[in-house]
Design an enzyme around this catalytic site. Sequence first.
Site, PDB file in Angstrom:
ATOM      1  N   THR A  39      -2.207   5.700   7.345  1.00  0.00           N
ATOM      2  CA  THR A  39      -3.006   6.457   8.318  1.00  0.00           C
ATOM      3  C   THR A  39      -4.123   5.568   8.856  1.00  0.00           C
ATOM      4  O   THR A  39      -4.663   4.744   8.115  1.00  0.00           O
ATOM      5  CB  THR A  39      -3.599   7.703   7.615  1.00  0.00           C
ATOM      6  OG1 THR A  39      -2.528   8.561   7.232  1.00  0.00           O
ATOM      7  CG2 THR A  39      -4.536   8.473   8.533  1.00  0.00           C
ATOM      8  N   SER A  41      -6.174   3.674  12.615  1.00  0.00           N
ATOM      9  CA  SER A  41      -5.936   3.092  13.936  1.00  0.00           C
ATOM     10  C   SER A  41      -4.994   1.889  13.870  1.00  0.00           C
ATOM     11  O   SER A  41      -4.197   1.673  14.793  1.00  0.00           O
ATOM     12  CB  SER A  41      -7.259   2.697  14.590  1.00  0.00           C
ATOM     13  OG  SER A  41      -7.958   1.782  13.778  1.00  0.00           O
ATOM     14  N   GLY A  93      -3.096   0.406   6.516  1.00  0.00           N
ATOM     15  CA  GLY A  93      -4.319  -0.364   6.732  1.00  0.00           C
ATOM     16  C   GLY A  93      -5.229  -0.274   5.520  1.00  0.00           C
ATOM     17  O   GLY A  93      -4.841   0.212   4.455  1.00  0.00           O
ATOM     18  N   ASP A  95      -9.853  -0.309   4.494  1.00  0.00           N
ATOM     19  CA  ASP A  95     -11.238  -0.405   4.970  1.00  0.00           C
ATOM     20  C   ASP A  95     -11.885  -1.714   4.529  1.00  0.00           C
ATOM     21  O   ASP A  95     -12.745  -2.251   5.228  1.00  0.00           O
ATOM     22  CB  ASP A  95     -12.041   0.793   4.446  1.00  0.00           C
ATOM     23  CG  ASP A  95     -11.481   2.093   4.978  1.00  0.00           C
ATOM     24  OD1 ASP A  95     -11.474   2.262   6.204  1.00  0.00           O
ATOM     25  OD2 ASP A  95     -11.008   2.913   4.179  1.00  0.00           O
ATOM     26  N   GLU A 114      -1.866   8.405   0.521  1.00  0.00           N
ATOM     27  CA  GLU A 114      -1.649   6.954   0.652  1.00  0.00           C
ATOM     28  C   GLU A 114      -1.392   6.327  -0.716  1.00  0.00           C
ATOM     29  O   GLU A 114      -0.511   5.473  -0.861  1.00  0.00           O
ATOM     30  CB  GLU A 114      -2.867   6.312   1.328  1.00  0.00           C
ATOM     31  CG  GLU A 114      -3.002   6.719   2.794  1.00  0.00           C
ATOM     32  CD  GLU A 114      -4.269   6.237   3.465  1.00  0.00           C
ATOM     33  OE1 GLU A 114      -4.283   6.195   4.697  1.00  0.00           O
ATOM     34  OE2 GLU A 114      -5.243   5.912   2.767  1.00  0.00           O
TER      35      GLU A 114
HETATM   36  C1  5RP Z   1      -7.179   6.038   5.881  1.00  0.00           C
HETATM   37  C2  5RP Z   1      -7.284   4.623   5.481  1.00  0.00           C
HETATM   38  C3  5RP Z   1      -7.152   3.604   6.564  1.00  0.00           C
HETATM   39  O1  5RP Z   1      -6.161   2.698   6.205  1.00  0.00           O
HETATM   40  C4  5RP Z   1      -8.463   2.870   6.715  1.00  0.00           C
HETATM   41  O2  5RP Z   1      -9.488   3.819   6.941  1.00  0.00           O
HETATM   42  C5  5RP Z   1      -8.397   1.846   7.851  1.00  0.00           C
HETATM   43  O3  5RP Z   1      -8.392   2.495   9.071  1.00  0.00           O
HETATM   44  P1  5RP Z   1      -8.324   1.716  10.446  1.00  0.00           P
HETATM   45  O4  5RP Z   1      -6.965   1.103  10.523  1.00  0.00           O
HETATM   46  O5  5RP Z   1      -8.554   2.792  11.490  1.00  0.00           O
HETATM   47  O6  5RP Z   1      -9.419   0.689  10.462  1.00  0.00           O
HETATM   48  O7  5RP Z   1      -7.456   4.278   4.342  1.00  0.00           O
HETATM   49  O8  5RP Z   1      -7.386   6.898   4.794  1.00  0.00           O
END
Ligand code: 5RP
Length: 228
Positions: A39, A41, A93, A95, A114
């Site tokens: 999940t 972007s 992805g 953070d 996830e």
């Molecule tokens: C969602 C996540 C995403 O992988 C994480 O927040 C990265 O998001 P983005 O690709 O929008 O930077 O762990 O729960």
Amino acid sequence: MNPISSAGSQDPEANAKKRRSAAAALRYVEPGSVLGVGTGSTVGHFIAVLAAHPGLVHSAVSSSEATTRALRSAGIEVLDLNEVTAIDVYIDGADETTRARHLIKGGGGALTREKILAAAAQRFVCIVDDGKLVSTLGAFPLPIEVIPMARELVARELVARGGRPVWRRECVTDNGNHILDVHGLSITDPCALECALNQIAGVVTVGLFAKRPADVLLVGTATGTETI
Ligand code: 5RP
């Protein structure tokens, strides 16, 4: 909750790096495979890549309601995890990540599903832009999904361990739970912290992915993609 940010909403430079890492993930996708899909972007960019290759995958298992909608719009069949015996590759992805492929995840609130998909996958390919690469995890507040009635109890336990938990008030997860974002942690031993926090009664999922790290990290840079 709407945990998926739209694939064009980031600053243009970071967005281009995310797109590069997402495109590089395609080489890990075998024709006819069952994919796990995370999940966020960066994953949004990956789903756009999949949409440009109709019929490549057999189906996908999704980590959130938002990703399910995006996959179905891309013409990809979405199956329940209970309907499949294995996930060939999980693409998601993060953070924050170290070069050891230990991750902080859950900024989008989908950390529980996830983590389940990462555990179920034969291979976990993590796609990030180079702004996510750190030497020590913890500058990004650590998301922890909690049972709502235990939120304050868990918060007190986290304070006792040196963290500063902040309730993400606007967020109810796809599982009906709350999220605490824990500030002020310098995570020098991610596996030990993940295990310790998992023991607190009321914790559903800790957004540390260290016991089951990514197998491959694709880092989008200004000029290409680094594979770790
Ligand atoms: C969602 C996540 C995403 O992988 C994480 O927040 C990265 O998001 P983005 O690709 O929008 O930077 O762990 O729960």
